[in-house]
Design a protein around this motif. Structure first.
Motif, PDB file in Angstrom:
ATOM      1  N   LYS A  78       0.814  -1.213   0.000  1.00 26.70           N
ATOM      2  CA  LYS A  78       0.000   0.000   0.000  1.00 26.70           C
ATOM      3  C   LYS A  78       0.846   1.261   0.000  1.00 26.70           C
ATOM      4  N   ARG A  79       1.965   1.250   0.730  1.00 22.00           N
ATOM      5  CA  ARG A  79       2.754   2.472   0.841  1.00 22.00           C
ATOM      6  C   ARG A  79       3.522   2.797  -0.432  1.00 22.00           C
ATOM      7  N   THR A  80       3.539   1.883  -1.410  1.00 19.34           N
ATOM      8  CA  THR A  80       4.257   2.142  -2.665  1.00 19.34           C
ATOM      9  C   THR A  80       3.333   2.131  -3.891  1.00 19.34           C
ATOM     10  N   GLN A  81       2.047   2.010  -3.674  1.00 18.95           N
ATOM     11  CA  GLN A  81       1.124   1.904  -4.799  1.00 18.95           C
ATOM     12  C   GLN A  81       0.947   3.211  -5.565  1.00 18.95           C
ATOM     13  N   HIS A  82       1.484   4.294  -5.027  1.00 14.20           N
ATOM     14  CA  HIS A  82       1.373   5.586  -5.702  1.00 14.20           C
ATOM     15  C   HIS A  82       2.566   5.869  -6.608  1.00 14.20           C
ATOM     16  N   ARG A  83       3.529   4.963  -6.649  1.00 12.78           N
ATOM     17  CA  ARG A  83       4.737   5.222  -7.440  1.00 12.78           C
ATOM     18  C   ARG A  83       4.433   5.259  -8.931  1.00 12.78           C
ATOM     19  N   PRO A  84       5.217   6.031  -9.699  1.00 12.48           N
ATOM     20  CA  PRO A  84       4.895   6.296 -11.107  1.00 12.48           C
ATOM     21  C   PRO A  84       4.718   5.058 -11.979  1.00 12.48           C
ATOM     22  N   LEU A  85       5.503   4.012 -11.743  1.00 12.44           N
ATOM     23  CA  LEU A  85       5.384   2.811 -12.574  1.00 12.44           C
ATOM     24  C   LEU A  85       4.160   1.987 -12.203  1.00 12.44           C
ATOM     25  N   VAL A  86       3.657   2.143 -11.000  1.00 13.01           N
ATOM     26  CA  VAL A  86       2.439   1.443 -10.585  1.00 13.01           C
ATOM     27  C   VAL A  86       1.208   2.151 -11.149  1.00 13.01           C
ATOM     28  N   THR A  87       1.208   3.471 -11.083  1.00 14.98           N
ATOM     29  CA  THR A  87       0.066   4.238 -11.574  1.00 14.98           C
ATOM     30  C   THR A  87       0.039   4.321 -13.100  1.00 14.98           C
ATOM     31  N   GLY A  88       1.148   4.007 -13.742  1.00 16.88           N
ATOM     32  CA  GLY A  88       1.205   4.070 -15.197  1.00 16.88           C
ATOM     33  C   GLY A  88       1.568   5.431 -15.740  1.00 16.88           C
ATOM     34  N   VAL A  89       1.945   6.350 -14.862  1.00 23.62           N
ATOM     35  CA  VAL A  89       2.327   7.690 -15.302  1.00 23.62           C
ATOM     36  C   VAL A  89       3.573   7.626 -16.187  1.00 23.62           C
ATOM     37  N   ILE A  90       4.467   6.696 -15.854  1.00 19.58           N
ATOM     38  CA  ILE A  90       5.678   6.491 -16.643  1.00 19.58           C
ATOM     39  C   ILE A  90       5.739   5.024 -17.040  1.00 19.58           C
ATOM     40  N   THR A  91       6.125   4.736 -18.269  1.00 20.64           N
ATOM     41  CA  THR A  91       6.218   3.354 -18.727  1.00 20.64           C
ATOM     42  C   THR A  91       7.521   2.732 -18.229  1.00 20.64           C
ATOM     43  N   PRO A  92       7.571   1.409 -18.075  1.00 19.98           N
ATOM     44  CA  PRO A  92       8.813   0.756 -17.643  1.00 19.98           C
ATOM     45  C   PRO A  92       9.996   1.075 -18.553  1.00 19.98           C
ATOM     46  N   ARG A  93       9.760   1.075 -19.859  1.00 20.25           N
ATOM     47  CA  ARG A  93      10.859   1.356 -20.790  1.00 20.25           C
ATOM     48  C   ARG A  93      11.395   2.764 -20.591  1.00 20.25           C
ATOM     49  N   ALA A  94      10.491   3.730 -20.418  1.00 18.68           N
ATOM     50  CA  ALA A  94      10.922   5.111 -20.213  1.00 18.68           C
ATOM     51  C   ALA A  94      11.688   5.249 -18.901  1.00 18.68           C
ATOM     52  N   ALA A  95      11.244   4.538 -17.864  1.00 17.49           N
ATOM     53  CA  ALA A  95      11.912   4.603 -16.565  1.00 17.49           C
ATOM     54  C   ALA A  95      13.323   4.035 -16.642  1.00 17.49           C
ATOM     55  N   LEU A  96      13.476   2.903 -17.322  1.00 18.02           N
ATOM     56  CA  LEU A  96      14.800   2.282 -17.431  1.00 18.02           C
ATOM     57  C   LEU A  96      15.734   3.147 -18.267  1.00 18.02           C
ATOM     58  N   THR A  97      15.227   3.709 -19.343  1.00 21.23           N
ATOM     59  CA  THR A  97      16.039   4.610 -20.173  1.00 21.23           C
ATOM     60  C   THR A  97      16.493   5.813 -19.365  1.00 21.23           C
ATOM     61  N   PHE A  98      15.579   6.386 -18.616  1.00 14.91           N
ATOM     62  CA  PHE A  98      15.897   7.539 -17.756  1.00 14.91           C
ATOM     63  C   PHE A  98      16.985   7.178 -16.755  1.00 14.91           C
ATOM     64  N   ALA A  99      16.865   5.991 -16.148  1.00 15.05           N
ATOM     65  CA  ALA A  99      17.829   5.560 -15.135  1.00 15.05           C
ATOM     66  C   ALA A  99      19.228   5.405 -15.730  1.00 15.05           C
ATOM     67  N   ILE A 100      19.316   4.776 -16.887  1.00 10.47           N
ATOM     68  CA  ILE A 100      20.622   4.547 -17.513  1.00 10.47           C
ATOM     69  C   ILE A 100      21.269   5.865 -17.932  1.00 10.47           C
ATOM     70  N   VAL A 101      20.478   6.751 -18.532  1.00 14.76           N
ATOM     71  CA  VAL A 101      21.000   8.062 -18.940  1.00 14.76           C
ATOM     72  C   VAL A 101      21.485   8.838 -17.717  1.00 14.76           C
ATOM     73  N   LEU A 102      20.716   8.784 -16.645  1.00 12.65           N
ATOM     74  CA  LEU A 102      21.084   9.511 -15.430  1.00 12.65           C
ATOM     75  C   LEU A 102      22.387   8.962 -14.843  1.00 12.65           C
ATOM     76  N   GLU A 103      22.539   7.646 -14.859  1.00  9.81           N
ATOM     77  CA  GLU A 103      23.728   7.031 -14.282  1.00  9.81           C
ATOM     78  C   GLU A 103      24.977   7.342 -15.109  1.00  9.81           C
ATOM     79  N   VAL A 104      24.862   7.257 -16.427  1.00  6.78           N
ATOM     80  CA  VAL A 104      26.000   7.577 -17.293  1.00  6.78           C
ATOM     81  C   VAL A 104      26.386   9.043 -17.136  1.00  6.78           C
ATOM     82  N   THR A 105      25.379   9.909 -17.066  1.00  6.16           N
ATOM     83  CA  THR A 105      25.637  11.337 -16.884  1.00  6.16           C
ATOM     84  C   THR A 105      26.339  11.600 -15.556  1.00  6.16           C
TER      85      THR A 105
END
Length: 313
Positions: A78-105
């Motif tokens: 319940k305490r994590t059901q509001h997270r963007p990937l659960v609500t569908g605000v962000i797609t899994p592919r977009a989230a993973l791409t964002f994470a990799i770009v952020l880490e390389v940067t």
């Protein structure tokens, strides 16, 4: 299913949420004081800003990968059901791409503005959090947070290396302080949300052990933490301000841990049917959890005051 249409502000907010900004606050609490101790005064504002910004991006990338991997668990709790990937605000592919770009940067930024050692340490923290904690231990072992929590301790090493370009025993002890602080901090929270972790089949210690054994483990780690914070004083050449704070703050932490250990075991149930006894245990655990955050902030704050007073700043 495509992500719902959002305003630019709302979409930016969702990507920020992927980085778990509240957890990243620990980066500020530990990195900057460590840099001040390493410098024996105030480092340049530019160096502090670049170290914190690079570390924030590195930690944010790791947290975004964690959300990508754990999105099935987040749907259950319940305490994590509001997270963007659960609500569908962000797609899994977009989230993973964002994470990799952020880490390389983050790696490139730290290498360019701080030094290579700090950049490599940030990558090491990412690897521990993603591969050791998230992908290996979290769903398999009750010691997940004990070993995987080392990722949250790496900012102390990054802060020290940013100033000195090397590592020494002092930052190693600071690293150990965060490693031993993490289990009491997290297990106290896990007692409160035990039923949710059980429903998600995540073997956090309070799920697989009794309250008494969990509380005993919390007390044991707290005592080791207390010893490490006091031992840091002579190793790092700290003054009376820090030493006094370490003794008093550790004593209060231990008192909270003892209080939890003395609570009667209500045989916590997944359905939450433990009644008043369970509510009392959860309240005591949350007081310990809240204090653990205050504790680490005051401890590292005392390091800053100690060093600035001794440097005549």
């Amino acid at each position: 299913m495509p992500a719902p249409r959002l305003s630019t502000r709302a979409r930016i907010g969702a990507y920020v949420a992927l980085t778990k900004p509240r957890i990243i606050e620990l980066l500020l609490v530990t990195t900057v004081p460590t840099m001040i101790v390493a410098e024996r005064g105030l480092p340049s504002f530019w160096l502090m800003a670049c170290t914190v910004l690079g570390g924030t991006m590195a930690a944010g990338g790791a947290h975004a990968v964690n959300m990508f991997v754990d999105r099935d668990i987040d749907k259950v709790m319940k305490r994590t059901q509001h997270r963007p990937l659960v609500t569908g605000v962000i797609t899994p592919r977009a989230a993973l791409t964002f994470a990799i770009v952020l880490e390389v940067t983050a790696f490139a930024f730290l290498w360019a503005t701080v030094n290579l050692l700090s950049a490599l340490l940030a990558v090491a923290a990412f690897l521990i959090y993603v591969f050791v904690y998230t992908l290996w231990l979290k769903r398999r072992s009750s010691r997940n947070i004990v070993i995987g929590g080392a990722a949250g301790a790496v900012p102390t090493l990054i802060g020290w290396s940013a100033v000195t370009g090397t590592l020494d025993w002092a930052p190693v002890i600071l690293f150990a302080i965060i490693v031993y602080w993490t289990p009491p901090h997290f297990w106290a929270l896990a007692i409160r949300y035990r039923d949710e972790y059980a429903a998600a089949e995540v073997p956090m210690l309070p799920v697989v052990e009794s309250l008494r054994r969990t509380s005993a483990r919390i007390l044991g780690y707290t005592l080791l933490l207390w010893a490490l914070t006091v031992g840091f004083s002579p190793v790092a050449g700290m003054g009376h301000v820090y030493l006094g704070a370490a003794i008093v703050l550790g004593g209060v932490f231990t008192w909270y841990a003892v209080r939890l250990l003395r609570m009667p075991d209500p045989q916590l149930s997944v359905s939450g049917g433990g009644g008043a006894a369970e509510v009392a245990v959860q309240a005591t655990a949350m007081r310990l959890f809240t204090w653990s955050i205050t504790y680490i902030s005051l401890l590292f704050g005392a390091m800053v005051v100690d060093q600035l007073l001794r440097s005549g700043w």
